[in-house]
Write an enzyme that holds these catalytic residues in place. Structure first.
Site, PDB file in Angstrom:
ATOM      1  CE1 TYR A  81      -5.580  -4.518   9.076  1.00 40.06           C
ATOM      2  CE2 TYR A  81      -5.907  -6.869   8.710  1.00 40.06           C
ATOM      3  CZ  TYR A  81      -5.138  -5.734   8.557  1.00 40.06           C
ATOM      4  OH  TYR A  81      -3.932  -5.796   7.910  1.00 40.06           O
ATOM      5  CB  SER A  85      -4.691  -7.775   4.699  1.00 41.43           C
ATOM      6  OG  SER A  85      -4.538  -8.900   5.538  1.00 41.43           O
TER       7      SER A  85
HETATM    8  N1  LIG Z   1       2.315  -7.167   9.555  1.00 39.42           N
HETATM    9  C1  LIG Z   1       1.510  -8.035   8.944  1.00 39.42           C
HETATM   10  O1  LIG Z   1       1.482  -9.242   9.243  1.00 39.42           O
HETATM   11  C2  LIG Z   1       0.602  -7.564   7.838  1.00 39.42           C
HETATM   12  C3  LIG Z   1      -0.134  -8.520   7.150  1.00 39.42           C
HETATM   13  C4  LIG Z   1      -0.977  -8.113   6.127  1.00 39.42           C
HETATM   14  C5  LIG Z   1      -1.081  -6.783   5.806  1.00 39.42           C
HETATM   15  N2  LIG Z   1      -0.361  -5.861   6.513  1.00 39.42           N
HETATM   16  C6  LIG Z   1      -0.511  -4.471   6.137  1.00 39.42           C
HETATM   17  O2  LIG Z   1       0.749  -3.914   5.878  1.00 39.42           O
HETATM   18  C7  LIG Z   1       0.720  -2.506   6.139  1.00 39.42           C
HETATM   19  C8  LIG Z   1       1.884  -2.113   7.015  1.00 39.42           C
HETATM   20  O3  LIG Z   1       1.754  -2.781   8.239  1.00 39.42           O
HETATM   21  P1  LIG Z   1       2.952  -3.065   9.234  1.00 39.42           P
HETATM   22  O4  LIG Z   1       2.860  -4.493   9.594  1.00 39.42           O
HETATM   23  O5  LIG Z   1       4.239  -2.535   8.689  1.00 39.42           O
HETATM   24  O6  LIG Z   1       2.426  -2.292  10.512  1.00 39.42           O
HETATM   25  P2  LIG Z   1       2.702  -0.863  11.131  1.00 39.42           P
HETATM   26  O7  LIG Z   1       4.144  -0.718  11.410  1.00 39.42           O
HETATM   27  O8  LIG Z   1       1.736  -0.733  12.269  1.00 39.42           O
HETATM   28  O9  LIG Z   1       2.303   0.109   9.947  1.00 39.42           O
HETATM   29  C9  LIG Z   1       1.127   0.829   9.874  1.00 39.42           C
HETATM   30  C10 LIG Z   1       1.438   2.130   9.188  1.00 39.42           C
HETATM   31  O10 LIG Z   1       0.224   2.841   9.000  1.00 39.42           O
HETATM   32  C11 LIG Z   1       0.428   4.161   9.476  1.00 39.42           C
HETATM   33  N3  LIG Z   1      -0.827   4.785   9.887  1.00 39.42           N
HETATM   34  C12 LIG Z   1      -1.793   4.302  10.688  1.00 39.42           C
HETATM   35  N4  LIG Z   1      -2.782   5.204  10.817  1.00 39.42           N
HETATM   36  C13 LIG Z   1      -2.405   6.287  10.071  1.00 39.42           C
HETATM   37  C14 LIG Z   1      -2.997   7.553   9.810  1.00 39.42           C
HETATM   38  N5  LIG Z   1      -4.164   7.916  10.354  1.00 39.42           N
HETATM   39  N6  LIG Z   1      -2.369   8.401   8.977  1.00 39.42           N
HETATM   40  C15 LIG Z   1      -1.167   8.084   8.420  1.00 39.42           C
HETATM   41  N7  LIG Z   1      -0.546   6.911   8.676  1.00 39.42           N
HETATM   42  C16 LIG Z   1      -1.163   6.029   9.482  1.00 39.42           C
HETATM   43  C17 LIG Z   1       1.371   3.999  10.654  1.00 39.42           C
HETATM   44  O11 LIG Z   1       1.927   5.253  10.991  1.00 39.42           O
HETATM   45  P3  LIG Z   1       2.386   5.627  12.478  1.00 39.42           P
HETATM   46  O12 LIG Z   1       3.836   5.194  12.556  1.00 39.42           O
HETATM   47  O13 LIG Z   1       2.204   7.098  12.536  1.00 39.42           O
HETATM   48  O14 LIG Z   1       1.509   4.871  13.425  1.00 39.42           O
HETATM   49  C18 LIG Z   1       2.364   3.031  10.023  1.00 39.42           C
HETATM   50  O15 LIG Z   1       3.249   3.706   9.158  1.00 39.42           O
HETATM   51  C19 LIG Z   1      -0.662  -2.229   6.743  1.00 39.42           C
HETATM   52  O16 LIG Z   1      -1.537  -1.760   5.750  1.00 39.42           O
HETATM   53  C20 LIG Z   1      -1.102  -3.592   7.215  1.00 39.42           C
HETATM   54  O17 LIG Z   1      -2.505  -3.674   7.293  1.00 39.42           O
HETATM   55  C21 LIG Z   1       0.495  -6.212   7.514  1.00 39.42           C
END
Ligand SMILES: NC(=O)c1ccc[n+]([C@@H]2O[C@H](COP(=O)([O-])OP(=O)(O)OC[C@H]3O[C@@H](n4cnc5c(N)ncnc54)[C@H](OP(=O)(O)O)[C@@H]3O)[C@@H](O)[C@H]2O)c1
Length: 246
Positions: free
Chosen positions: A151, A138
């Protein structure tokens, strides 16, 4: 023998994970989807087959259960060509300030677990002589900010791990990509006020991940605007930066 390439998506239940799986599947790749709730990924696997006749398997994976990593990797039907870790947890900065368990979970979910599992696959890829590793980090890791430094610091650690790993394996056939998405409209950002011009949809990130693997990119800012924003933020003197409470 199956000559189709295989991508393993860790965090297959996330919006970005689903998008990445589709980007690879539409290009003819087979997919291994991994997540905490393996059964919940079955409809995604069926959807990939229906859309692209992709062979998609589902696997249970908890990034906090580091003791299970070796058996998880050994239990896959085949060693993938590409592994992507999309796993992350935003959590609550405010709660993390006084709840050590919550702070620990954020740190472990964004740094320790993703770094360890990608490091494990990197060793397997080195032994085989090729493969690509993608870590979704990120821009929050580029400089610790008042509003989300628990974070952000974990993402900084993850980015640093990927940077060092990339340098170590640079003359092997193994390729390491760090992806910094900026704001993405997903479950994680639901209800948050996002800045329109700096926000993308999950499929844009999925395609950016696929293209980064094809081009063997090193560090990808999904939107180039974020590269500029973070360049400015990183260049602010600490005396000025510490007064900004964003
Ligand atoms: N959205 C943004 O603006 C943004 C910006 C920068 C970076 N990111 C990064 O992009 C990635 C995906 O984020 P997203 O926005 O798509 O959010 P999200 O839908 O909340 O995705 C998070 C993912 O991590 C999984 N996860 C969390 N804890 C876990 C564990 N203990 N074991 C296995 N899986 C686990 C969740 O699984 P569950 O379904 O089981 O909870 C989900 O698949 C993340 O790394 C986030 O930090 C997002």
């Amino acid at each position: 023998m199956n000559s189709r390439k295989i991508v393993l998506v860790l965090g297959g239940s996330s919006d970005i994970g689903r998008a990445a799986a589709r980007s690879f599947a539409k290009a003819g790749w087979d997919v291994q989807l991994a997540g905490r709730d393996g059964a919940a990924l079955e409809p995604d696997a069926a959807d990939l087959y229906a859309r692209y006749t992709t062979n998609a398997s589902v696997h249970r994976f908890d990034v906090l259960d580091t003791a299970s990593f070796d058996s998880f990797a050994a239990g896959l039907p085949a060693l993938p060509d590409v592994v992507i870790s999309i796993i992350g947890l935003l959590g609550s900065q405010e709660t993390a300030q006084h709840d050590l368990d919550h702070a620990t979970t954020i740190m472990r979910s964004n740094y320790e677990g993703p770094a360890l599992i990608l490091g494990l696959f990197a060793e397997k890829f080195l032994a085989r002589g090729g493969g690509s590793i993608v870590g979704v980090s990120s821009v929050a890791g580029d400089r610790g900010r008042a509003s989300n430094y628990v974070y952000g610091s974990a993402k900084a650690g993850f980015s640093a791990f990927l940077s060092g790993l990339r340098a170590r394996v640079s003359s092997s056939g193994v390729h390491i990509v760090t992806v910094k998405p900026g704001f993405v409209r997903t479950k994680m950002t639901e209800g948050m006020k996002l800045i329109g011009p700096l926000t993308v949809e999950a499929p844009v990130v999925g395609d950016a991940i696929f293209n980064a693997v094809q081009r063997q990119s090193d560090v990808v800012y999904v939107s180039s605007k974020w590269r500029l924003v973070m360049l400015i933020i990183k260049s602010l003197p600490e005396a000025v930066f510490k007064k900004l409470k964003f």
